[in-house]
Design an enzyme around this catalytic site. Sequence first.
Site, PDB file in Angstrom:
ATOM      1  N   TYR A  23       3.831  -4.134  14.202  1.00 27.83           N
ATOM      2  CA  TYR A  23       3.275  -5.476  14.344  1.00 27.83           C
ATOM      3  C   TYR A  23       3.737  -6.192  15.616  1.00 27.83           C
ATOM      4  O   TYR A  23       3.182  -7.223  15.981  1.00 27.83           O
ATOM      5  CB  TYR A  23       3.639  -6.352  13.133  1.00 27.83           C
ATOM      6  CG  TYR A  23       3.308  -5.773  11.785  1.00 27.83           C
ATOM      7  CD1 TYR A  23       2.360  -4.753  11.632  1.00 27.83           C
ATOM      8  CD2 TYR A  23       3.947  -6.244  10.637  1.00 27.83           C
ATOM      9  CE1 TYR A  23       2.080  -4.219  10.380  1.00 27.83           C
ATOM     10  CE2 TYR A  23       3.662  -5.725   9.390  1.00 27.83           C
ATOM     11  CZ  TYR A  23       2.741  -4.712   9.268  1.00 27.83           C
ATOM     12  OH  TYR A  23       2.471  -4.189   8.039  1.00 27.83           O
TER      13      TYR A  23
ATOM     14  N   LYS B 260       9.635  -1.881   9.036  1.00 27.25           N
ATOM     15  CA  LYS B 260       9.145  -0.529   8.777  1.00 27.25           C
ATOM     16  C   LYS B 260       9.273   0.368  10.008  1.00 27.25           C
ATOM     17  O   LYS B 260       9.158  -0.102  11.148  1.00 27.25           O
ATOM     18  CB  LYS B 260       7.663  -0.570   8.355  1.00 27.25           C
ATOM     19  CG  LYS B 260       7.352  -1.549   7.237  1.00 27.25           C
ATOM     20  CD  LYS B 260       5.862  -1.564   6.914  1.00 27.25           C
ATOM     21  CE  LYS B 260       5.497  -2.734   6.030  1.00 27.25           C
ATOM     22  NZ  LYS B 260       5.501  -4.024   6.752  1.00 27.25           N
TER      23      LYS B 260
ATOM     24  N   HIS C 287       6.649   3.722   7.198  1.00 24.89           N
ATOM     25  CA  HIS C 287       5.374   3.015   7.223  1.00 24.89           C
ATOM     26  C   HIS C 287       4.213   3.847   6.682  1.00 24.89           C
ATOM     27  O   HIS C 287       3.263   3.300   6.123  1.00 24.89           O
ATOM     28  CB  HIS C 287       5.063   2.566   8.661  1.00 24.89           C
ATOM     29  CG  HIS C 287       4.171   1.376   8.742  1.00 24.89           C
ATOM     30  ND1 HIS C 287       4.298   0.416   9.706  1.00 24.89           N
ATOM     31  CD2 HIS C 287       3.140   0.970   7.979  1.00 24.89           C
ATOM     32  CE1 HIS C 287       3.379  -0.528   9.530  1.00 24.89           C
ATOM     33  NE2 HIS C 287       2.664  -0.202   8.492  1.00 24.89           N
TER      34      HIS C 287
ATOM     35  N   ASP D 295       7.811  -9.964   5.535  1.00 21.27           N
ATOM     36  CA  ASP D 295       7.482  -8.558   5.795  1.00 21.27           C
ATOM     37  C   ASP D 295       7.021  -8.397   7.242  1.00 21.27           C
ATOM     38  O   ASP D 295       6.095  -9.078   7.686  1.00 21.27           O
ATOM     39  CB  ASP D 295       6.372  -8.126   4.833  1.00 21.27           C
ATOM     40  CG  ASP D 295       5.986  -6.668   5.018  1.00 21.27           C
ATOM     41  OD1 ASP D 295       6.651  -5.802   4.425  1.00 21.27           O
ATOM     42  OD2 ASP D 295       5.020  -6.393   5.758  1.00 21.27           O
TER      43      ASP D 295
END
Length: 250
Positions: free
Chosen positions: A28, A53, A86, A23
């Site tokens: 990120y 996402k 998200h 994931d």
Amino acid sequence: MISARDAEAAVLTALREGYRHIDTAQLYRNEAAVGRAVRASGLRREQVFVTTKLWNADNGYDATLSAFHRSLSELGLDYVDLYLLHSPMRVDARLDSWRAMEDLLRGGRVRAIGVSNFGQQHLEELFAACSVRPAVNQVELHPFGTRRQLVDFCQQHGIAMQAYSPLTKGTRLRDPTLVEMAARYQKSTAQLMVRWCLQKGFVVLPRSVNPAHIAANTQVYDFSISDIDMAKLDSLNEDYVTGWDPTRGP
């Protein structure tokens, strides 16, 4: 935020330990690292399930299409297994983003689409407008934040629940009830919480860069938590969240 170097090493370790679901997200800033680890693992692409996402800043139809192709380029992959919205925080553009995600699904570069941090009110709005319902809702889930009403709603509508921060980012691992119960099962409190998620039917997403913890989080298939102890764990619920909680927003 985990550095790209640490993310790549953690993903490679996870894949070697038998993990097959990775994931990541635009937010990120480690999509490239994830892609490198997947390629370096020696596994065939179809053996690894990759999720990324769409971040809030890229909501909107055209912006979503552009953001997806950037993510795909960063990952260095031909397709993404699961693409998530998200959060529902862009009230003005989330439905346009979903329409773009439906088109990406039809185009074959995404195998499934879903949402993250959506509450029941957001899902009901989406149901009224969409052609394809989300396959997944990824939210924070653990015994201290069970979200029973949202979980029941999603399961009634065939939406799989994915549990992020299932270990409460370490903040509840020393809870006396967990400690006592884990000792009886001869497991760590982290393993107990992962197992709770699995027995709830959630797709559990523990995160660690520690190789020993990554390995330990897989060692949860040789025991089951009794019904009595599952109820005891459920009773720990205090609607606790470790960070943001967009599920409650407009």
